[in-house]
Write an enzyme that holds these catalytic residues in place. Structure first.
Site, PDB file in Angstrom:
ATOM      1  N   SER A  28      -5.048  -1.908   3.153  1.00 29.39           N
ATOM      2  CA  SER A  28      -3.937  -0.953   3.144  1.00 29.39           C
ATOM      3  C   SER A  28      -4.423   0.472   3.419  1.00 29.39           C
ATOM      4  O   SER A  28      -3.625   1.368   3.677  1.00 29.39           O
ATOM      5  CB  SER A  28      -3.212  -1.002   1.794  1.00 29.39           C
ATOM      6  OG  SER A  28      -4.082  -0.652   0.746  1.00 29.39           O
ATOM      7  N   CYS A  29      -5.727   0.682   3.346  1.00 34.40           N
ATOM      8  CA  CYS A  29      -6.298   2.006   3.630  1.00 34.40           C
ATOM      9  C   CYS A  29      -6.158   2.332   5.122  1.00 34.40           C
ATOM     10  O   CYS A  29      -5.975   1.452   5.950  1.00 34.40           O
ATOM     11  CB  CYS A  29      -7.781   2.047   3.263  1.00 34.40           C
ATOM     12  SG  CYS A  29      -8.139   1.723   1.528  1.00 34.40           S
ATOM     13  N   ILE A  30      -6.275   3.615   5.431  1.00 38.30           N
ATOM     14  CA  ILE A  30      -6.237   4.064   6.822  1.00 38.30           C
ATOM     15  C   ILE A  30      -7.603   4.645   7.197  1.00 38.30           C
ATOM     16  O   ILE A  30      -8.151   5.462   6.459  1.00 38.30           O
ATOM     17  CB  ILE A  30      -5.177   5.177   7.022  1.00 38.30           C
ATOM     18  CG1 ILE A  30      -3.760   4.633   6.840  1.00 38.30           C
ATOM     19  CG2 ILE A  30      -5.337   5.841   8.400  1.00 38.30           C
ATOM     20  CD1 ILE A  30      -3.125   4.030   8.071  1.00 38.30           C
TER      21      ILE A  30
END
Lengths: 168, 194
Positions: A28-30
């Site tokens: 879910s991190c960018i």
């Protein structure tokens, strides 16, 4: 050639051709890459959450609202020109189909980073975001190449490399 | 960065031990095999280091996550390597990677995770309820980071209580992570009186 790991909540920038900035297994991190393709200067931030809520300590780079301006500052300090900066986004997936909250985190992360980039007038020129797959981003400093890799897949170019000064 | 004393880490390890003991009994009942637990580890790590301490971020894993709601919000994450997933599915007579395989692992996660959460709640006198499981097969890093991200709001430190369940005779294991919200660790320690 040195690989610099940019782990959860970290960021890095380099002006050294041959350096590679890497974030492994983004869920879910960018992974936000900023590049000035004329000078070959690049940076990478590993954003975990969209917003700090205003009371996080200085240096909380896991939050988009801290990480984006800081990454801009770091690449500019190395000699990148602010108007020339371009962005590449990877990540923001919803890994767990049933889990509503993680879906929101991934999407909210991307929305927050895009909004902050808009405020800085930085265009997103390539991206591989959303969906349900984890991804690794690699930023090749100098050749201005950005690649993405999914689980069990091969590394594929997201931003094709080119020598400094040549339009990619 | 929040620091914990050795006594506090011992207490957390003991919690993990009893929780995973109960979970292993549940798994044993489900598989019809005896299940051993390893001595649990308690890590308190800067978030950035948490993934690396668990394994190779790009290796494939199946994760089953259960949320904890109630007095101490958090997540429980069960991790299976591809080999373990295959062995585990074999024990249940389903094909790994198929729809049935995934739902079998989710059911294992559900039963094992829920009994862990219930045991934990009883020990510390808190009202803890598991939420339904969700599963993903992907890069280990992506799975672990997504679970950590959900719980990362307050601090930069992740508490990981990690134990392995080893199914006897089949040499396959499940690793187990408890990731409480930041304030939850202090609450747990307070209940334990350390």
């Amino acid at each position: 050639m040195a690989e610099t790991m940019v782990r959860m909540g970290e960021l890095a920038a380099s002006a050294v051709a041959g350096d590679v900035l890497v974030s492994l297994g983004l869920g879910s991190c960018i992974g936000l890459a900023l590049l000035d393709r004329r000078t070959g200067i690049a940076g990478l931030a590993h954003v975990v959450l969209p917003a700090s809520g205003g009371n996080a300590p200085k240096g909380s780079w896991k939050f988009a609202d801290f990480a984006v301006p800081e990454l801009v500052d770091r690449v500019v300090k190395l000699g990148a020109r602010r108007p020339m900066l371009e962005a590449v986004l990877v990540g923001g997936a919803s890994m767990f189909a049933v889990s509503k909250s993680s879906l929101e985190v991934g999407q909210r992360n991307e929305a927050a980073v895009r909004e902050l980039l808009r405020e800085q007038r930085i265009n997103v020129i390539a991206k591989e975001t959303g969906g349900s797959r984890g991804r690794t981003i690699r930023v090749y400093v100098g050749p201005n190449k950005v690649t993405v890799k999914e689980a069990g897949g091969t590394e594929k170019p997201l931003l094709a490399g080119a020598t400094a000064g040549v339009n990619a | 960065m929040t620091r914990y004393t050795d006594t506090q880490l011992d207490a957390l390890r003991e919690l993990a031990n009893i929780g995973s003991g109960t979970a292993s009994t549940a798994l044993s009942g489900m598989l019809g095999k005896s299940v051993d637990i390893s001595v649990p580890n308690a890590f308190v790590l800067p978030m950035a280091e948490a993934v690396g301490s668990i394994g190779d971020a790009e290796s494939e894993a199946t994760g089953v996550v259960l949320g904890i709601v109630g007095d101490m919000p958090g997540s429980v994450l069960l991790l299976f390597t591809p080999k373990d997933a295959e062995l585990m599915c074999g024990l249940l007579g389903v094909e790994a990677g198929s729809e049935y395989g995934i739902s079998a692992l989710m059911e294992i996660g559900n039963i094992v995770g829920a009994s862990y959460i219930n045991a934990l709640g009883q020990m510390i006198g808190m009202d803890l309820e598991p939420t339904p499981p969700a599963a993903a097969t992907d890069m280990l890093g992506a799975i672990v980071q997504t679970v950590l991200a959900e719980r990362a709001g307050a601090g930069d430190v992740a508490l990981l209580l990690d134990s392995d369940l080893v199914v006897e005779g089949e040499d396959c294991s499940v690793s187990f992570l408890l990731v409480p919200d930041q304030g939850g660790v202090e609450q747990m320690l307070e209940r334990l009186g350390v």
